[in-house]
Motif scaffolding. Structure first.
Motif, PDB file in Angstrom:
ATOM      1  N   VAL A  92     -14.566 -29.017 -17.815  1.00  0.00           N
ATOM      2  CA  VAL A  92     -15.807 -29.419 -17.149  1.00  0.00           C
ATOM      3  C   VAL A  92     -16.374 -28.180 -16.463  1.00  0.00           C
ATOM      4  O   VAL A  92     -15.801 -27.678 -15.492  1.00  0.00           O
ATOM      5  N   SER A  93     -17.491 -27.687 -16.976  1.00  0.00           N
ATOM      6  CA  SER A  93     -18.041 -26.430 -16.483  1.00  0.00           C
ATOM      7  C   SER A  93     -18.765 -26.578 -15.151  1.00  0.00           C
ATOM      8  O   SER A  93     -18.805 -25.642 -14.348  1.00  0.00           O
ATOM      9  N   GLU A  94     -19.360 -27.765 -14.901  1.00  0.00           N
ATOM     10  CA  GLU A  94     -20.069 -27.974 -13.643  1.00  0.00           C
ATOM     11  C   GLU A  94     -20.293 -29.464 -13.421  1.00  0.00           C
ATOM     12  O   GLU A  94     -20.377 -30.241 -14.365  1.00  0.00           O
ATOM     13  N   CYS A  95     -20.372 -29.859 -12.161  1.00  0.00           N
ATOM     14  CA  CYS A  95     -20.774 -31.224 -11.829  1.00  0.00           C
ATOM     15  C   CYS A  95     -21.693 -31.179 -10.614  1.00  0.00           C
ATOM     16  O   CYS A  95     -21.665 -30.221  -9.836  1.00  0.00           O
ATOM     17  N   HIS A  96     -22.512 -32.235 -10.467  1.00  0.00           N
ATOM     18  CA  HIS A  96     -23.487 -32.241  -9.382  1.00  0.00           C
ATOM     19  C   HIS A  96     -23.759 -33.667  -8.932  1.00  0.00           C
ATOM     20  O   HIS A  96     -24.009 -34.543  -9.759  1.00  0.00           O
ATOM     21  N   MET A  97     -23.703 -33.882  -7.612  1.00  0.00           N
ATOM     22  CA  MET A  97     -23.913 -35.194  -7.015  1.00  0.00           C
ATOM     23  C   MET A  97     -25.399 -35.444  -6.764  1.00  0.00           C
ATOM     24  O   MET A  97     -26.137 -34.532  -6.381  1.00  0.00           O
ATOM     25  N   SER A  98     -25.834 -36.689  -6.981  1.00  0.00           N
ATOM     26  CA  SER A  98     -27.217 -37.059  -6.704  1.00  0.00           C
ATOM     27  C   SER A  98     -27.446 -37.101  -5.195  1.00  0.00           C
ATOM     28  O   SER A  98     -26.498 -37.289  -4.417  1.00  0.00           O
ATOM     29  N   PRO A  99     -28.689 -36.916  -4.737  1.00  0.00           N
ATOM     30  CA  PRO A  99     -28.970 -36.919  -3.301  1.00  0.00           C
ATOM     31  C   PRO A  99     -28.558 -38.211  -2.584  1.00  0.00           C
ATOM     32  O   PRO A  99     -28.190 -38.174  -1.411  1.00  0.00           O
ATOM     33  N   CYS A 135     -24.000 -25.880 -17.955  1.00  0.00           N
ATOM     34  CA  CYS A 135     -24.352 -26.188 -16.573  1.00  0.00           C
ATOM     35  C   CYS A 135     -25.208 -27.445 -16.507  1.00  0.00           C
ATOM     36  O   CYS A 135     -25.779 -27.881 -17.516  1.00  0.00           O
ATOM     37  N   CYS A 136     -25.288 -28.022 -15.315  1.00  0.00           N
ATOM     38  CA  CYS A 136     -26.122 -29.203 -15.095  1.00  0.00           C
ATOM     39  C   CYS A 136     -26.485 -29.288 -13.622  1.00  0.00           C
ATOM     40  O   CYS A 136     -25.814 -28.721 -12.764  1.00  0.00           O
ATOM     41  N   GLN A 137     -27.560 -29.993 -13.344  1.00  0.00           N
ATOM     42  CA  GLN A 137     -27.966 -30.250 -11.957  1.00  0.00           C
ATOM     43  C   GLN A 137     -28.859 -31.474 -11.917  1.00  0.00           C
ATOM     44  O   GLN A 137     -29.669 -31.695 -12.831  1.00  0.00           O
ATOM     45  N   ILE A 138     -28.715 -32.279 -10.866  1.00  0.00           N
ATOM     46  CA  ILE A 138     -29.605 -33.406 -10.627  1.00  0.00           C
ATOM     47  C   ILE A 138     -30.730 -32.932  -9.721  1.00  0.00           C
ATOM     48  O   ILE A 138     -30.515 -32.182  -8.768  1.00  0.00           O
ATOM     49  N   VAL A 145     -31.879 -35.134 -14.555  1.00  0.00           N
ATOM     50  CA  VAL A 145     -30.730 -34.238 -14.675  1.00  0.00           C
ATOM     51  C   VAL A 145     -31.059 -33.217 -15.755  1.00  0.00           C
ATOM     52  O   VAL A 145     -31.562 -33.565 -16.830  1.00  0.00           O
ATOM     53  N   VAL A 146     -30.831 -31.940 -15.461  1.00  0.00           N
ATOM     54  CA  VAL A 146     -31.036 -30.884 -16.436  1.00  0.00           C
ATOM     55  C   VAL A 146     -29.673 -30.423 -16.930  1.00  0.00           C
ATOM     56  O   VAL A 146     -28.717 -30.322 -16.157  1.00  0.00           O
ATOM     57  N   SER A 147     -29.571 -30.180 -18.233  1.00  0.00           N
ATOM     58  CA  SER A 147     -28.332 -29.675 -18.817  1.00  0.00           C
ATOM     59  C   SER A 147     -28.672 -28.633 -19.867  1.00  0.00           C
ATOM     60  O   SER A 147     -29.742 -28.674 -20.477  1.00  0.00           O
TER      61      SER A 147
END
Length: 399
Positions: A92-99, A135-138, A145-147
């Motif tokens: 898992v290269s990256e994870c991101h929590m929603s606001p 990579c990813c980000q919310i 979500v961008v990936s």
């Protein structure tokens, strides 16, 4: 338990107590000089390198991703694993929590991006890319979500709710995209690449509005200041560059270069919430705290045994999280770092004067432009002189 040589951290101030089997914390020792005054804690529990880290839930929890094919939600208070997300097929290269802390996005080497329900730990949806998802980000509004995929360099924006595709482009870069971030207002995306360039993509016009060149090696990371005036990029050339994207001054003057901080490639960076500090992690296993206004290094945090992969800062800017290939996460307390002698010395080297407060006797800094005769008390004593501070009995304590 005896302390081995590998347990010694030259910047440790206190012993970190063992809390749970997942927190087998190393014992810190005093360095034999007054400069060693940074407190830290070590979080253990992943079985392989940790690739990303993020504060969440009002800084009461953190979330991490790892080579061990999991993401983990941790309690900051107890160090316990609150939720484990373990249905990934590879690293898992990256994870991101929603606001709103209800959803988690994860990017995986199995070519899939997933969005999870945080409470149940179940997958809400998953979509497949043509290559490894790097990579990813919310988004800051929690809607998208961008990936990014490394094989075809596709940048895909999807609905967090159901995974439906909102936009997709694969012609931004000529090399693998290493990082992708939403701007604070979510209207732009910044991408960095192994082709040594940085692009800002306008989501409304669907065009590249800025093409930035300045690094001489792979650009590995980027971050926006919260007011969206500055963009920082880090590179394998060991430098950070800060671009004034609000006024466009970089077009005539170039970016501000932050150097003499790392001996290895820069791997990650982030601004403090107020934008006065900049943090960077490196292959040299260190975290550097920079003065974002003048570009000088304030403090170097040492202790990781492998390269630093991710960083995040608490909302009050008192704590820094760092993840590493050494399988650990470190929590550093920098809230009182201005009183550390080495920081004071760095301030003097950056053109700041250190004087003692006439009232409390503690050292504080002023710029060369300030008048020493007029500035003889620190800000706390000046506040107390103008308005008495509340007594300790009036101050509510938090755990």
């Amino acid at each position: 338990m005896p302390i081995s040589e590998s347990d010694i951290d030259p910047l440790a101030l206190e012993i970190v107590e063992e809390v749970t089997p997942d927190i087998r914390s190393k014992s810190g020792v005093w360095e034999n000089e007054d400069l060693a005054q940074v407190k830290y804690k070590v979080l253990r529990g992943h079985h392989a390198g940790v690739n990303s880290v993020q504060f969440c839930m009002n800084d009461t929890h953190i979330v991490t991703s790892s080579d061990d094919k999991t993401c983990v939600l941790w309690s900051m208070e107890t160090g316990e694993k609150v939720q484990v997300f373990e249905e990934h097929g590879s690293i898992v290269s990256e994870c991101h929590m929603s606001p709103d802390n209800t959803k988690l996005a994860s990017a995986c080497w199995d070519k899939q991006v997933r969005v999870w329900d945080v409470e149940t730990g179940k997958i809400l949806w998953k979509e497949t890319h043509g290559g490894i998802v790097t990579c990813c980000q919310i988004s800051h509004d929690g809607k998208y979500v961008v990936s990014v995929s490394d094989l075809d360099n596709v940048v895909a924006v999807r609905s967090v709710q159901d995974g439906s595709l909102v936009s997709s482009t694969n012609d931004l870069h000529k090399g693998t995209i290493t990082c992708c971030r939403f701007s604070p207002d979510d209207n732009r995306l910044c991408t960095t690449s192994m082709d040594k360039t940085i692009k800002l993509w306008d989501r409304n016009s669907k065009k590249v509005t800025l093409h930035l060149d300045g690094h001489i090696n792979v650009v590995s990371c980027c971050c926006f200041s919260r007011d969206e005036r500055q963009l920082c990029t880090g590179s394998w050339d060991k430098l950070l560059q800060v671009w004034d994207i609000s006024t466009g001054m970089f077009r005539s003057e170039g970016p501000r270069t932050f150097n003499k901080g790392h001996e290895g490639s820069v791997s990650t960076c982030c601004f403090s919430p107020e934008g006065t500090l900049l943090f960077s992690g490196s292959y040299d296993c260190t975290v550097v705290v920079w003065d974002a206004n003048n570009g000088g290094p304030k403090l170097t945090l040492k202790g990781h045994q492998d390269w630093v992969t991710g960083l995040d800062v608490s909302q009050d800017s008192n704590w820094v999280l760092s993840s590493s290939r050494d399988k650990t996460v470190r929590l550093w307390h920098i809230g009182d770092s201005d009183r550390i002698p080495v920081v004071m010395e760095n301030k003097m080297n950056m053109g700041l004067k250190i004087i003692k407060c006439d009232e409390c006797g503690k050292p504080f800094s002023i710029t060369q432009l300030e008048n020493v005769r007029e500035t003889h008390m620190c800000v706390f004593c000046r506040m107390q002189a103008s308005r008495p501070l509340p007594s300790f009995e009036d101050i509510e304590e938090f755990p």
